[in-house]
Design a protein around this motif. Sequence first.
Motif, PDB file in Angstrom:
ATOM      1  N   CYS A   1       0.828  -1.210   0.000  1.00  0.00           N
ATOM      2  CA  CYS A   1       0.000   0.000   0.000  1.00  0.00           C
ATOM      3  C   CYS A   1       0.860   1.256   0.000  1.00  0.00           C
ATOM      4  O   CYS A   1       0.612   2.189  -0.778  1.00  0.00           O
ATOM      5  CB  CYS A   1      -0.923   0.012   1.217  1.00  0.00           C
ATOM      6  SG  CYS A   1      -2.286  -1.163   1.148  1.00  0.00           S
ATOM      7  N   LYS A   2       1.865   1.279   0.862  1.00  0.00           N
ATOM      8  CA  LYS A   2       2.701   2.472   0.955  1.00  0.00           C
ATOM      9  C   LYS A   2       3.479   2.703  -0.336  1.00  0.00           C
ATOM     10  O   LYS A   2       3.646   3.843  -0.776  1.00  0.00           O
ATOM     11  CB  LYS A   2       3.661   2.369   2.146  1.00  0.00           C
ATOM     12  CG  LYS A   2       2.978   2.308   3.507  1.00  0.00           C
ATOM     13  CD  LYS A   2       2.050   3.470   3.760  1.00  0.00           C
ATOM     14  CE  LYS A   2       1.564   3.543   5.212  1.00  0.00           C
ATOM     15  NZ  LYS A   2       0.609   2.491   5.571  1.00  0.00           N
ATOM     16  N   ARG A   3       3.931   1.644  -0.974  1.00  0.00           N
ATOM     17  CA  ARG A   3       4.654   1.781  -2.257  1.00  0.00           C
ATOM     18  C   ARG A   3       3.742   2.412  -3.302  1.00  0.00           C
ATOM     19  O   ARG A   3       4.150   3.309  -4.049  1.00  0.00           O
ATOM     20  CB  ARG A   3       5.161   0.403  -2.714  1.00  0.00           C
ATOM     21  CG  ARG A   3       5.703   0.342  -4.151  1.00  0.00           C
ATOM     22  CD  ARG A   3       6.919   1.239  -4.331  1.00  0.00           C
ATOM     23  NE  ARG A   3       7.517   1.102  -5.635  1.00  0.00           N
ATOM     24  CZ  ARG A   3       7.185   1.840  -6.711  1.00  0.00           C
ATOM     25  NH1 ARG A   3       6.236   2.757  -6.629  1.00  0.00           N
ATOM     26  NH2 ARG A   3       7.821   1.665  -7.856  1.00  0.00           N
ATOM     27  N   LEU A   4       2.502   1.949  -3.367  1.00  0.00           N
ATOM     28  CA  LEU A   4       1.554   2.496  -4.341  1.00  0.00           C
ATOM     29  C   LEU A   4       1.227   3.962  -4.028  1.00  0.00           C
ATOM     30  O   LEU A   4       1.216   4.812  -4.929  1.00  0.00           O
ATOM     31  CB  LEU A   4       0.277   1.661  -4.356  1.00  0.00           C
ATOM     32  CG  LEU A   4       0.396   0.274  -4.975  1.00  0.00           C
ATOM     33  CD1 LEU A   4      -0.847  -0.548  -4.673  1.00  0.00           C
ATOM     34  CD2 LEU A   4       0.635   0.366  -6.479  1.00  0.00           C
ATOM     35  N   LEU A   5       0.952   4.264  -2.767  1.00  0.00           N
ATOM     36  CA  LEU A   5       0.569   5.630  -2.396  1.00  0.00           C
ATOM     37  C   LEU A   5       1.716   6.617  -2.573  1.00  0.00           C
ATOM     38  O   LEU A   5       1.521   7.715  -3.101  1.00  0.00           O
ATOM     39  CB  LEU A   5       0.072   5.661  -0.950  1.00  0.00           C
ATOM     40  CG  LEU A   5      -1.238   4.909  -0.684  1.00  0.00           C
ATOM     41  CD1 LEU A   5      -1.499   4.823   0.813  1.00  0.00           C
ATOM     42  CD2 LEU A   5      -2.404   5.554  -1.406  1.00  0.00           C
ATOM     43  N   LEU A   6       2.897   6.239  -2.128  1.00  0.00           N
ATOM     44  CA  LEU A   6       4.059   7.114  -2.309  1.00  0.00           C
ATOM     45  C   LEU A   6       4.338   7.343  -3.792  1.00  0.00           C
ATOM     46  O   LEU A   6       4.558   8.484  -4.223  1.00  0.00           O
ATOM     47  CB  LEU A   6       5.287   6.515  -1.621  1.00  0.00           C
ATOM     48  CG  LEU A   6       5.303   6.591  -0.090  1.00  0.00           C
ATOM     49  CD1 LEU A   6       6.321   5.614   0.485  1.00  0.00           C
ATOM     50  CD2 LEU A   6       5.592   8.010   0.376  1.00  0.00           C
TER      51      LEU A   6
END
Length: 195
Positions: free
Chosen positions: A114-119
């Motif tokens: 999730c964090k990879r996608l959002l960042l």
Amino acid sequence: MRIAAVPLEDRFVRLEPFEAGLREAVRAALDCDAEAWAGMVGSAQGEHFDGWWDAALAAMQAGTRIAYAVRRRSDGAVVGTTSLYEINPAYRRCEIGSTFYRPEARGGAINPACKRLLLGHAFEAGAVRVEIITDALNARSQAAILKLGARAEGVLRKHKITWTGRARDTAVFAVIDDHWPEVRDGLDRRLAGFA
């Protein structure tokens, strides 16, 4: 900077911007783990869900938040929520937060995915800074944020009032555009280790 409210996905998760058809799946995903909700600024558990959902949609309409349902790709289940919020185009910054995963979805690929996608979505849209904040008492969350590659920037004392009335100190972490390639590569290596 203009961050579009579009679905984001990789091999682990699909992040789906809130819309009416997701309401009950998100409600079911969040109605658990009262102890975890006790430390949050707002609660979306039980009777608190409807007000929380409506506030998220209002912030989306105002352009200050993109709230996502987190769908696990392996079985299609909605296992939580996360958001890009405090979106400030003039300062080219935003935050990642309002994140909650069901207990069985914690500790694996879901959060780093999730964090990879959002960042990636924020920096591709022109962000120069993405903050991730958490309760200064939540050591587990702080460790997870550091493991993502964000840098600790300090603690804001009595920064927010939780839904239970406690004055919360907030630990602040951030990824800036200068460090994003290094953080991105670290997240990609980490995610490659999951089957």
